[in-house]
Design an enzyme around this catalytic site. Structure first.
Site, PDB file in Angstrom:
ATOM      1  N   GLY A 234      35.513  13.416 -16.944  1.00 17.95           N
ATOM      2  CA  GLY A 234      34.747  12.373 -18.773  1.00 17.95           C
ATOM      3  C   GLY A 234      34.578  11.224 -17.904  1.00 17.95           C
ATOM      4  O   GLY A 234      33.373  11.627 -16.355  1.00 17.95           O
ATOM      5  N   SER A 235      34.338   9.911 -17.961  1.00 20.56           N
ATOM      6  CA  SER A 235      33.731   8.338 -17.739  1.00 20.56           C
ATOM      7  C   SER A 235      34.011   8.334 -16.202  1.00 20.56           C
ATOM      8  O   SER A 235      35.223   8.203 -15.994  1.00 20.56           O
ATOM      9  CB  SER A 235      34.133   7.678 -18.449  1.00 20.56           C
ATOM     10  OG  SER A 235      35.068   6.917 -19.020  1.00 20.56           O
ATOM     11  N   GLY A 239      37.740   7.867 -14.427  1.00 18.62           N
ATOM     12  CA  GLY A 239      38.250   8.392 -13.351  1.00 18.62           C
ATOM     13  C   GLY A 239      38.966   7.087 -12.396  1.00 18.62           C
ATOM     14  O   GLY A 239      40.122   7.058 -12.066  1.00 18.62           O
ATOM     15  N   GLU A 256      36.169  14.309 -11.624  1.00 21.68           N
ATOM     16  CA  GLU A 256      33.961  14.996 -12.055  1.00 21.68           C
ATOM     17  C   GLU A 256      33.698  14.359 -13.168  1.00 21.68           C
ATOM     18  O   GLU A 256      34.295  13.729 -14.367  1.00 21.68           O
ATOM     19  CB  GLU A 256      34.101  16.244 -12.668  1.00 21.68           C
ATOM     20  CG  GLU A 256      33.276  17.058 -13.085  1.00 21.68           C
ATOM     21  CD  GLU A 256      32.341  16.598 -12.184  1.00 21.68           C
ATOM     22  OE1 GLU A 256      31.193  16.351 -13.018  1.00 21.68           O
ATOM     23  OE2 GLU A 256      32.444  17.189 -11.601  1.00 21.68           O
TER      24      GLU A 256
END
Ligand code: UN1
EC number: 1.2.1.3
Length: 501
Positions: A234-235, A239, A256
């Site tokens: 995600g963004s 994270g 990721e």
């Protein structure tokens, strides 16, 4: 086709987790804003119960030999092959990507299943030379435990499969929290998994489970110490929240996150190839891939040749219903369109010259958010160009010196994907050297998006450092154990230490 018809074409039977009662999650299609259906949400308590079930499943699954675990994944791959078209269509309906890319995403799932089946007969360790006579040292890989997978709307099924196919062959159960925007594709995957599990016959209950809900549900998974690995896509903002929470309980994270991916176009580049790769990278999936091409760094000598060709190609791109042959579908929601508009406004304020952009098809689809892809000539790499906007915006700047081009490429905070178009071997090798691209993915004469599953996928810096999918990414799903066996009758101590009683 309605979602019910799609599900029946998948032959999945009644949907678990679905319901029409208040308090459930209403899911709409980004194609026209129509209601797809309702899905029941989890509570933190139900997440805790599901984690408990995963722990029980782990106790059984870790004892199953790897190649047998691989057989379950092979059967999952067969279900995916049989239902590629229907599942691909469901991805298009729920996510808005074009049918071709929806099916491509399912192909990615099939590919990782194949990869994982082979891997299930390997999962190899090492033997290491011991300094002590009559001793053998080795490194073993053991199953880790339940894996929490948090995935994003943009690859609603492939990211689950990268994690799940590897986790299963590594001996780990999976708890999946899909994006709230795409729970139906997740339920379809779960139904296909359950069918593969029924054919397999020996899969414990709770080997693959879904948790649905908003941030509190993600947090329940992230904070649970019984989940040793959280794999989150995600963004960067997401994270940044997840990583410290997992670290505070000494869990492991596979992150990721975002990308601000660049292509450098050098004077020797094959411009026909470059144009095709750049356009697919920038406007494919409506610019909503983490690997989408967002920046172009073009040598001054070819800039005036390349730019008009790119602009013409951008104009030719069809924007419209992703099920009806357009090349670019809708953005996921109104917030995405607003973010795109705002970025273009900011680009103009910073001296950029914008072509394209803006909402289209509002008459036909008042509740959906389609935008023309935009190409922006920037006076320099700065401001808005340094940020990832999840939309089809491509910024272009000029360069004179190759080292400076690499420096520009590496100047952003993320480090996911990158590409160079050049037929100069010196440039190409430099680009792939220690002083070249700082990204997890560095390509020559192909674009930034569309990685194959055989390589490790992920990136550096604010992209989070995780690696999923191919190569040796499987190791993060396992526990490394170093063992020394003494087969002698003496007890020599390491480092030559004498300790006589
Ligand atoms: C993502 O956007 O999160 O390399 C994944 C690609 C695809 C995966 C993208 N194979 O573009």
């Amino acid at each position: 086709m309605t979602i019910k018809e799609l599900f029946s074409s998948l032959h999945l039977g009644p949907l678990d987790h679905s319901g029409d009662q208040a308090g459930t999650l209403a899911v709409t299609s980004p194609i026209d804003g129509s209601l797809i259906g309702h899905v029941k949400m989890d509570s933190p308590q139900s997440v805790a119960e599901k984690v408990g079930k995963a722990v029980e499943a782990f106790a059984i699954w870790r004892q199953m030999p790897g190649p047998q675990r691989g057989e379950l994944v092979r059967l999952l791959g067969e279900e995916l092959r049989a239902h590629k078209d229907a599942l691909g269509r469901l991805v298009s309906v729920e996510n808005g990507k074009i049918l071709e890319e929806g099916k491509g995403e399912v192909q990615e799932m099939i590919d990782i299943c194949d990869f994982a089946v082979g891997l299930s007969r390997q999962l190899y360790g090492l033997t290491i030379a011991s300094e002590r006579p009559g001793h053998a040292m080795r490194e073993n890989w053991q199953p880790l435990g339940p894996v929490g997978v948090i995935s994003a709307f943009n690859f609603p099924v492939a990211v689950w499969s990268w994690n799940t196919a590897l986790a299963l062959v590594c001996g780990d159960p999976v708890l999946w929290k899909p994006s709230e925007k795409t729970p139906f594709t997740a339920l379809a995957c779960q139904a296909l998994f359950l069918r593969a599990a029924a054919k397999f016959g020996a899969a414990p209950d709770g080997l693959s489970q879904i948790v649905i809900g908003a941030a509190d549900i993600g947090e329940a998974l992230v904070d649970d110490p019984r989940v040793p690995l959280i794999s989150a896509t995600g963004s960067c903002a997401m994270g940044r929240k997840v990583a410290p929470r997992v670290a505070s309980r000494f869990g492991r994270c596979l992150l990721e996150l975002g990308g601000n991916n660049a292509i450098i176009v050098a004077p020797s580049a094959d411009l026909d190839l470059a144009v095709r790769a750049i356009v697919f990278g920038a406007v494919g999936t409506a610019g909503q891939r983490c690997t989408s091409t967002r920046r172009l760094i073009i040598h001054r000598s070819i800039y005036d040749d390349l730019m008009p060709r790119l602009k013409a190609a951008f104009e030719r791109v069809t924007v419209g219903n992703p099920l009806e042959g357009a090349l670019v579908g809708p953005l996921i929601d109104e917030a995405a369109l607003n973010a795109m508009d705002k970025a273009l406004e900011r680009a103009r304020a910073e001296g950029g010259v914008v072509e394209g952009g803006g909402r289209v098809l509002a008459d036909r689809y008042p509740d959906a958010f389609y935008a023309r892809p935009a190409i922006v000539e920037m006076p320099a790499q700065k401001g808005v160009m340094m940020d990832e906007t999840f939309a089809p915006i491509l910024y272009a700047v000029k360069y004179d010196d190759f080292d400076a081009a690499i420096a520009l490429q590496n100047a952003v905070s993320q480090g996911l994907s990158s590409a160079l178009f050049s037929n100069d071997v010196r440039e190409a090798e430099l680009y792939l050297s220690a002083t070249g691209s700082d990204c997890g993915i560095a390509n020559i004469n192909i674009g930034t998006s569309g990685a194959e599953i055989g390589g490790a996928f992920g990136g550096e810096k604010e992209t989070g450092g995780g690696r999923e999918s191919g190569s040796d990414a499987w190791r993060v799903y396992m526990r490394r154990q170093t063992s020394t066996v003494n087969y002698s009758t003496q007890l020599p101590l390491a480092q030559g230490i004498s300790f006589e009683l």
